[in-house]
Write a protein that holds these residues in place. Structure first.
Motif: not given
Length: 169
Positions: A66-73
């Protein structure tokens, strides 16, 4: 995904069920693909909130994702500081979960962090991350012609090109 989420919410109610978190993540990924950053962040943050409730402060791989996904945005939006914060949280969890093992998820995190540094023009930090990523990939995949290894070489070459080091690129 919306139909799936609707059924899950009917079945599980407002409970913090991991399946509901997965649905929010899937919907967020669709929004991210469509360039709908605000909607993607909303879904990813709902997913993360559920995961933090379910797993607590434990170092769970789903929380790292989830942190990775948020970081990608955030990276897509050019919000480098927020992207780095998320990617570093992701990496910290992965290092705790997987230890010093050469896990592909850890390599991916180094690549993500390197991409932010490259976008910021911080070439030395980008190279450090990309080389850590490549070292893990070479250990995991060996001398195979794996696409992730090719991507790492390309990332490293791009940094050298940006620095005007054409022979290294």
């Amino acid at each position: 995904y919306n139909k799936c989420l609707a059924i899950q919410l009917t079945v599980y109610g407002d409970s913090n069920h991991p399946d509901i978190a997965s649905s929010y993540s899937n919907i967020g990924s669709v929004y991210r693909s469509q360039g709908e950053h605000a909607k993607a962040l909303e879904c990813y943050n709902k997913c993360l909130a559920i995961q933090l409730t379910v797993y607590g402060d434990s170092n769970h791989p789903d929380i790292a994702s989830s942190y990775s996904n948020i970081g990608s945005v955030y990276r897509s939006q050019g919000e480098h500081a927020k992207a780095l914060e998320c990617y570093n949280k992701c990496l910290a969890i992965q290092l705790t979960v997987y230890g010093d093992s050469n896990h592909p998820d850890i390599a991916s995190s180094y690549s993500n962090i390197g991409s932010v540094y490259r976008s910021q023009g911080e070439h030395a930090k980008a190279l450090e991350c990309y080389n850590k990523c490549l070292a893990i990939q070479l250990t995991v995949y060996g001398d195979s012609n794996h696409p992730d290894i090719a991507s790492s070489y390309s990332n490293i070459g791009s940094v050298y090109r940006s620095q005007g080091e054409h022979a290294k690129a």
